[in-house]
Design an enzyme around this catalytic site. Structure first.
Site, mmCIF file in Angstrom:
data_model
loop_
_atom_site.group_PDB
_atom_site.id
_atom_site.type_symbol
_atom_site.label_atom_id
_atom_site.label_comp_id
_atom_site.label_asym_id
_atom_site.label_seq_id
_atom_site.Cartn_x
_atom_site.Cartn_y
_atom_site.Cartn_z
ATOM 1 N N LEU A 1 0.809 -1.209 0.000
ATOM 2 C CA LEU A 1 0.000 0.000 0.000
ATOM 3 C C LEU A 1 0.850 1.270 0.000
ATOM 4 C CD1 LEU A 1 -2.851 1.244 0.186
ATOM 5 C CD2 LEU A 1 -2.617 1.143 2.685
ATOM 6 N N ASP A 2 0.593 2.132 -1.000
ATOM 7 C CA ASP A 2 1.227 3.447 -1.115
ATOM 8 C C ASP A 2 2.749 3.374 -1.116
ATOM 9 O OD1 ASP A 2 -1.187 4.847 -1.276
ATOM 10 O OD2 ASP A 2 -1.379 4.954 0.907
ATOM 11 N N ALA A 3 3.301 2.278 -1.618
ATOM 12 C CA ALA A 3 4.758 2.111 -1.608
ATOM 13 C C ALA A 3 5.314 1.823 -2.994
ATOM 14 C CB ALA A 3 5.159 0.990 -0.648
#
Length: 284
Positions: free
Chosen positions: A227-229
């Site tokens: 997530l969001d990486a």
């Protein structure tokens, strides 16, 4: 609009790559209108993006690809030739916050984004009238917390039916399942505020206000299973002070979010972003 071919290359770095590629294009009578190169000294990888005036060549895109194959093999290239006459098909996904969706639709309408927006998918029905005003199909796919796989099967069906080349999460507040992340790897773009993970959860700007932050920002990135990486495409910030209220921070944050997302999408559509591991080379 002028007609271009975009040649995008990634390969092991060595002497002679630029000379060979430029000579090949010159031999075909090609006019290079924009050229960008980068050598990653740590990994020994070379990256290149050329824009070539299509009408200057005596070759079609397919004939160019066939003729260039010998150069590509010589340098072990991963490469693509993109014909700008073929517009990318883009699907937008949104929940209830409208600022990114409104901004992208406007930019698309006035010609800032060279693409064809072929659909909007949402887990709420709030943005239907706005979307349909632009003449774009709107697909309402509610996400039942107890049966998320069924919803994302519908999402996948809509994306595939639209033959989407790119999916943009314009403040879509659901986490894509790993299968979708893998299926559309390198083709899903997301935006998030840059407070993660420090201010995860509800009302991040209010949390930031309570901490007295001096900078707020946003990050545009490719979606991965983490997530969001995913690989970062673009980021920006806005300076704030003790004089600003939580309402001010939310307003500043929305401005940064929509600007960063629009730039990231435009660079993606223009083949300016080359993914290198979990990083990007952006020829902006």
């Amino acid at each position: 609009m002028s007609h271009f071919y975009r040649l995008v290359v990634s390969c092991p770095d060595q002497v002679g790559i630029v000379a060979h590629v430029s000579s090949f294009i010159a031999q075909q009578g090609g006019s290079i209108t924009e050229a960008s190169q980068h050598s990653d000294l740590e990994t020994g990888r070379f990256f290149m993006r050329y824009e070539i005036l299509a009408d200057s060549l005596g070759l079609s895109a397919e004939a160019f690809r066939e003729a260039f194959e010998s150069v590509a093999e010589q340098f072990a290239m991963q490469w693509a030739l993109v014909d700008t006459q073929k517009q990318r098909r883009v699907v937008l996904m949104v929940s209830r916050e409208s600022h990114c969706l409104v901004d992208l639709l406007y930019r698309w309408q006035v010609g800032e984004l060279d693409c064809d927006i072929v659909g909007v998918i949402s887990n709420h029905d709030d943005m239907r009238s706005l979307t349909e005003w632009y003449g774009i199909p709107y697909h309402h796919v509610p996400v039942d917390p107890n049966d998320k796989p069924a919803a994302f099967e519908q999402v996948q069906a809509h994306i595939d039916h639209a033959r989407a080349d790119c999916v943009v999460l314009a403040r879509y507040m659901q986490i894509l399942p790993p299968a979708l992340c893998q299926r559309y790897a390198g083709r899903v773009i997301n935006i998030h505020h840059s407070f993660l993970p420090s201010f995860a959860g509800a009302k991040p700007y209010h949390q930031a206000y309570q901490r007295g932050v001096k900078l707020i920002g946003a990050t545009c990135h490719y979606v991965t299973q983490e997530l969001d990486a995913g690989p970062i495409i673009e980021q920006d910030i806005h300076r704030v002070s003790h004089c600003h209220t939580p309402k001010d921070l939310v307003r500043f944050g929305r401005d940064v979010e929509k600007a960063v997302l629009a730039r990231g999408l435009r660079w993606h559509l223009e083949d300016r972003v080359l993914v290198h591991g979990n990083k990007t080379i952006v020829f902006s």
